[in-house]
Design a protein around this motif. Structure first.
Motif, short mmCIF file in Angstrom:
data_model
loop_
_atom_site.label_atom_id
_atom_site.label_comp_id
_atom_site.label_asym_id
_atom_site.label_seq_id
_atom_site.Cartn_x
_atom_site.Cartn_y
_atom_site.Cartn_z
N SER A 229 0.71 -1.24 -0.04
CA SER A 229 0.11 0.04 0.00
C SER A 229 0.83 1.24 -0.07
N GLY A 230 2.32 1.00 0.45
CA GLY A 230 2.91 2.41 0.86
C GLY A 230 3.69 3.05 -0.83
N LYS A 231 2.91 3.54 -1.43
CA LYS A 231 3.20 4.11 -2.75
C LYS A 231 2.42 5.52 -2.95
N ASP A 232 2.89 6.16 -4.18
CA ASP A 232 2.32 7.46 -4.49
C ASP A 232 1.68 8.29 -3.48
N GLY A 233 2.53 8.41 -2.37
CA GLY A 233 2.17 9.24 -1.18
C GLY A 233 1.09 8.75 -0.38
N LYS A 234 0.66 7.46 -0.49
CA LYS A 234 -0.64 6.99 0.06
C LYS A 234 0.00 5.85 0.99
N PHE A 294 -3.32 -16.32 5.90
CA PHE A 294 -2.43 -15.77 5.03
C PHE A 294 -3.17 -15.54 3.61
N TYR A 295 -4.19 -16.57 3.24
CA TYR A 295 -5.00 -16.03 1.99
C TYR A 295 -5.94 -14.82 2.32
N ARG A 296 -6.64 -14.93 3.36
CA ARG A 296 -7.52 -13.86 3.61
C ARG A 296 -6.82 -12.44 3.66
N TRP A 297 -5.64 -12.25 4.07
CA TRP A 297 -5.01 -10.92 4.23
C TRP A 297 -4.41 -10.70 2.77
N GLU A 298 -4.00 -11.67 1.92
CA GLU A 298 -3.57 -11.24 0.63
C GLU A 298 -4.76 -10.82 -0.26
N ILE A 299 -6.00 -11.38 0.08
CA ILE A 299 -6.93 -10.91 -0.62
C ILE A 299 -7.49 -9.57 -0.25
N ALA A 300 -7.43 -9.16 1.29
CA ALA A 300 -7.67 -8.02 1.89
C ALA A 300 -6.76 -6.91 1.57
N ILE A 301 -5.49 -7.15 1.44
CA ILE A 301 -4.81 -5.88 0.93
C ILE A 301 -4.77 -5.62 -0.42
N SER A 302 -5.23 -6.44 -1.22
CA SER A 302 -5.53 -6.27 -2.69
C SER A 302 -6.78 -5.15 -2.58
N VAL A 303 -7.81 -5.48 -2.02
CA VAL A 303 -9.03 -4.65 -2.07
C VAL A 303 -8.61 -3.58 -1.63
N ALA A 304 -7.87 -3.32 -0.26
CA ALA A 304 -7.73 -1.96 0.23
C ALA A 304 -7.00 -1.32 -0.54
N CYS A 305 -6.20 -1.60 -1.25
CA CYS A 305 -5.09 -1.03 -2.40
C CYS A 305 -5.97 -0.46 -3.53
N GLY A 306 -7.17 -1.09 -3.72
CA GLY A 306 -7.99 -0.92 -4.76
C GLY A 306 -8.76 0.44 -4.44
N LEU A 307 -9.17 0.38 -3.17
CA LEU A 307 -9.89 1.58 -2.45
C LEU A 307 -8.98 2.80 -2.45
N LEU A 308 -7.61 2.44 -2.31
CA LEU A 308 -6.62 3.75 -2.13
C LEU A 308 -6.31 4.23 -3.49
N GLY A 309 -6.35 3.56 -4.42
CA GLY A 309 -6.15 3.62 -6.00
C GLY A 309 -4.35 3.75 -5.94
N VAL A 310 -3.93 2.52 -5.59
CA VAL A 310 -2.54 2.13 -5.67
C VAL A 310 -2.34 0.77 -6.11
N ASN A 311 -1.48 0.52 -6.67
CA ASN A 311 -1.30 -1.03 -7.36
C ASN A 311 -0.51 -1.72 -6.25
N ALA A 312 -1.21 -2.78 -5.77
CA ALA A 312 -0.98 -3.53 -4.66
C ALA A 312 0.36 -4.65 -5.01
N PHE A 313 0.77 -4.69 -6.16
CA PHE A 313 1.66 -5.71 -6.65
C PHE A 313 2.91 -5.10 -7.14
#
Length: 497
Positions: A229-234, A294-313
């Motif tokens: 999540s830590g990119k693009d100033g977010k 492990f699986y839940r949190w990998e999905i969760a951070i992908s969703v959270a990054c989508g809301l923040l507007g950053v590339n999770a990967f």
């Protein structure tokens, strides 16, 4: 099916190793290649398998301690690197290979296993040096998302975790998190919405609470959350193993997740909610559910990054520190010394360097006064304070740094983090440089008690560690981060905290 087939192969490897008299696994890795194995070894200490330890440090005291704790004759070394070219992993591999060869001679390859992606330099090296096994991973899976790939699953099987529970728990959560499931019943998506919405509303310090038996899990979450999540100033700042503050001291930039197992923090969490802090509780009835997590949190951070507007990967800022470190190493090889920093404070055999013109720093009478002046500029409810320690990661040092962290929290109720270098560079380092400019960074370095040579490199681990610290500091300053570097010299931090 792929996981089941792989586990059958890993069970054969485990059985063969035990039959050959191996008792220990020393895993050489960084970031996503080593964090999940360490979490599993600490979560399942009584598992009936090989005893696993990781080395993810270039600190010579830590390297030598790992060597002493893992006798060559009974140890299998796993060299774990997705890219196959991580500088620290290569240095560690060369060191332990040469040390093992001195005892084993031509049989040294039988004590080494490689886990890497297809076509890497590590795969070629392992093959040419007759490693016992070369286990190839799926190149499409990113390093911090690799806990349920060979990087996490093979070590789990080797330490004796029940393979059927690995399959059952990860499959259960994968079905629950399928895209066809609505957010209300999709546990990964729901957690992601909680994290992302909290961050969008100024609650970007995600504080991880666990009961003692799951305490190690947060170190894996740190990398997953911060580097994604830590990119693009977010970004979302993961706060792990933070000493508890008085309830009224927690600022309004906090969100909490409680991973409940034995329930030791239930009362504290109830009080947090009563004080108006957002909290999500995840109840686990069996520690093997960690594979579902492990699986839940990998999905969760992908969703959270989508809301923040950053590339999770991606991790666009990680390379900067590496490039600057290489420049420092080249300086050393050409001139015989690393570049020096201007000293702006000096007391009792310790020195400090800083750019910030903060009242009281240059005049500070002692180490605590220096740190106090630095952290007092942090704004509660907005900033966080990061301790980045290029020091040996062991129980005594961790306790000392946690005492320092508690003391800082009493001075200023901002959220605090603790990372050991260079480990954190592959974890929270992306957030430090690419996230919002709301961090204050205390870099700690010192003089190791012992040192050891990196084979064929013309330098020691101590030189590499110092170069990494310099590169990291330079990368922070290039982004106008507020940073204080303290060189303890031969002083012990335990003298002060």
């Amino acid at each position: 099916k792929t996981l089941e087939k792989s586990i059958a192969e890993y069970q054969e490897i485990a059985a063969d190793l035990k039959a050959q008299g191996f008792k220990k696994v020393l895993l050489l890795g960084m970031g996503g290649s080593s964090l999940a194995p360490e979490v599993l070894a600490l979560t399942f200490p009584q598992a009936d398998g090989l005893k696993l330890q990781i080395v993810d440090s270039t600190d010579p005291d830590q390297v030598l301690a790992a060597e002493r704790a893992n006798p060559v004759e009974e140890t299998v070394y796993i060299v774990s690197s997705k890219s196959g070219g991580t500088a620290e992993v290569r240095a560690l591999m060369d060191y332990f290979y040469e040390r093992a060869k001195a005892t084993l001679g031509d049989k040294v390859g039988s004590h080494f296993i490689a886990i890497t992606d297809p076509g890497t330099l590590l795969e070629r090296h392992a093959t040419s040096h007759n490693f016992r096994h070369v286990v190839l991973a799926d190149a499409s899976i990113g390093g911090r998302f690799s806990a349920l790939s060979p990087f996490g699953v093979l070590p789990a099987v080797l330490i004796g975790v029940d393979p059927q529970k690995i399959i059952a728990e990860s499959t259960r959560m994968a079905k629950n998190c399928a895209p066809s499931n609505e957010v209300g019943s999709n546990q990964g998506a729901a957690l992601g919405v909680f994290m992302g919405t909290a961050a969008l509303n100024g609650k970007d310090k995600l504080t991880i609470l666990t009961d003692p038996e799951m305490a190690a899990f947060g170190s894996w979450l740190e990398q997953l959350i911060a580097e994604s999540s830590g990119k693009d100033g977010k970004g979302i700042v993961p706060i792990d193993l933070e000493p508890e503050l008085p309830l009224e001291e927690y600022a309004k930039d906090r969100a909490f997740v409680y991973i409940e197992t034995s329930g030791t923090k239930l009362s504290f969490c109830e009080q947090l909610v009563a004080h108006g802090h957002p909290l999500m509780t995840i109840h686990l009835s069996d520690l093997h559910e960690i594979f579902a997590e492990f699986y839940r949190w990998e999905i969760a951070i992908s969703v959270a990054c989508g809301l923040l507007g950053v590339n999770a990967f991606d991790q666009p800022n990680v390379q900067d520190s590496k490039t600057r470190t290489v420049a420092k190493i080249n300086d050393y090889k050409e001139k015989g010394a690393l570049p020096s920093l201007p000293v702006t404070w000096e007391r009792d055999g310790m020195t400090a360097s800083f750019v910030s013109e903060v009242s009281g720093m240059k005049e500070a009478a002692d180490l605590k006064a220096l740190i106090r002046a630095f952290v007092e500029q942090a704004k509660a409810g907005e900033d966080y304070i990061a301790i980045n320690a290029y020091l040996p990661r062991n129980e005594r040092m961790t306790d000392t740094l946690q005492s320092m962290r508690k003391w800082i929290g009493e001075l200023n109720p901002c959220a605090t983090t603790l990372g050991f270098g260079p480990r954190f560079q592959h974890s929270t380092g992306q957030l430090h440089k690419g996230g919002a400019n709301n961090g204050l960074f205390i870099q700690l370095v010192g003089t190791p008690k012992e040192d050891c040579e990196i084979p064929s490199e013309g330098m020691t681990f101590s030189v590499l560690e110092k170069a990494q610290a310099l590169g990291d500091l330079e990368a922070l300053l290039s982004r106008d981060r507020r940073a204080l570097r303290i060189d303890l010299g031969e002083r012990s931090l335990a003298d002060f905290f």
